[in-house]
Design a protein around this motif. Structure first.
Motif, PDB file in Angstrom:
ATOM      1  N   HIS A 168       0.936  -1.206  -0.108  1.00  0.00           N
ATOM      2  CA  HIS A 168      -0.046  -0.049  -0.148  1.00  0.00           C
ATOM      3  C   HIS A 168       1.061   1.351   0.011  1.00  0.00           C
ATOM      4  O   HIS A 168       2.162   1.154   0.265  1.00  0.00           O
ATOM      5  N   HIS A 187       1.252   3.994   1.892  1.00  0.00           N
ATOM      6  CA  HIS A 187       1.992   4.640   2.986  1.00  0.00           C
ATOM      7  C   HIS A 187       3.546   4.608   3.030  1.00  0.00           C
ATOM      8  O   HIS A 187       4.092   3.559   2.537  1.00  0.00           O
ATOM      9  N   ASP A 238       5.788   4.553   5.157  1.00  0.00           N
ATOM     10  CA  ASP A 238       6.615   3.382   5.776  1.00  0.00           C
ATOM     11  C   ASP A 238       6.812   2.031   4.907  1.00  0.00           C
ATOM     12  O   ASP A 238       7.220   1.163   5.377  1.00  0.00           O
ATOM     13  N   HIS A 239       6.143   2.085   3.705  1.00  0.00           N
ATOM     14  CA  HIS A 239       6.202   0.904   2.738  1.00  0.00           C
ATOM     15  C   HIS A 239       6.794   1.121   1.481  1.00  0.00           C
ATOM     16  O   HIS A 239       6.817   0.123   0.688  1.00  0.00           O
ATOM     17  N   HIS A 281      -7.089  -1.923   5.489  1.00  0.00           N
ATOM     18  CA  HIS A 281      -6.277  -1.017   6.006  1.00  0.00           C
ATOM     19  C   HIS A 281      -6.733   0.282   5.037  1.00  0.00           C
ATOM     20  O   HIS A 281      -7.768   0.371   4.552  1.00  0.00           O
ATOM     21  N   ASP A 290      -0.348  -4.181   5.906  1.00  0.00           N
ATOM     22  CA  ASP A 290      -0.727  -3.615   6.890  1.00  0.00           C
ATOM     23  C   ASP A 290      -2.370  -4.086   7.136  1.00  0.00           C
ATOM     24  O   ASP A 290      -2.976  -3.796   6.061  1.00  0.00           O
TER      25      ASP A 290
HETATM   26 NI    NI Z   1       0.052   1.691   6.522  1.00  0.00          NI
END
Ligand code: NI
Ligand code: MN
Length: 238
Positions: free
Chosen positions: A48, A50, A52-53, A108, A142
């Motif tokens: 996804h 975000h 942090d990915h 998520h 997530d």
């Molecule tokens: Ni996330």
């Protein structure tokens, strides 16, 4: 076959010929020890949008001439950044030179902040079922706990599962323990915890709770590698 943990939700799966990375987040990751320039892969899988990915997705794609596998909203975004993409969507499955990828459901959200600071819709968040050298690996992405993990456990023989345990944004350790049972996973590695204070958890306590249910597992620290030896009847992991 080797799986290296780069911290947070980032894992790299390799055999003698191929290497892929999921959710690359090394730059700015306070616990990562890997060097971005050392990452040599043919594909980057993104669960996804975000940050942090996705932080290092474009850099890794460019330095390797690698392709990004993601849902349409994200491949559109990454294409504009000038990298190759492979479009898939949830429930779909596709064969690659390294093995096969199936995109699974995840509970998520997904958005990406572009270089102008604007929020771009990221489509559906997903997880991945990856089969390489006859070994099936599940990366949940997530997600909160969802009942169809039972279905995944019924339909697929999951050898290794990477499950978020951080709580707050995803499953917590209690949820992830249920998930591990429902998935009938042979071996479980907790992810998405201890990177920052809001997702502080005890990975070893989680692995102890797995062992009490007869499930093997390991709390990997960033840089750790597990080796998987496919045998005719069982998967041996060290
Ligand atoms: Ni996330
Ligand atoms: Mn996350």
């Amino acid at each position: 076959m080797f799986i290296q943990y780069h911290g947070h939700s980032c894992i790299q799966i390799s055999n003698n010929n191929n290497s892929i990375i999921i959710d690359p987040y090394i730059t700015g990751n306070p616990v990562a020890i890997s060097k971005l320039q050392d990452i040599k892969v043919q594909y980057i899988l993104i669960t996804h949008g975000h940050s942090d990915h996705t932080t290092d997705a474009v850099a890794i794609a460019k330095q390797n001439n690698a392709s990004i596998i993601a849902v349409e909203e994200l491949t559109t975004y990454f294409s504009k950044e000038g990298v190759d993409t492979e479009l898939m969507h949830m429930g779909g499955q596709l064969d690659f030179i390294f093995g096969s990828v199936r995109m699974t459901h995840a509970n998520h959200g997904s958005s990406i902040i572009d270089t102008n600071g604007q929020t771009v819709y990221g489509g559906s968040p997903v997880g991945f079922l990856i089969t390489m050298d006859g070994i099936t690996i599940y990366h949940a992405g997530d997600t909160g706990l969802f009942g169809d993990m039972k279905l995944l456990g019924k339909l697929f023989k999951i050898d290794v599962a990477f499950l978020p345990i951080g709580g707050r944004f995803t499953m917590n350790p209690e949820d992830a323990l249920l998930a591990a049972e429902w998935l009938r996973a042979g071996y479980v590695v907790p992810i998405h915890y201890d990177t920052f204070l809001p997702i502080k958890q005890d990975g070893n306590a989680f692995v102890d709770s797995l062992l009490k249910k007869g499930i093997q597992g390991k709390a990997m620290t960033p840089g750790d590698i597990i080796t998987i030896h496919p045998c005719s009847e069982e998967v041996r992991i060290c």
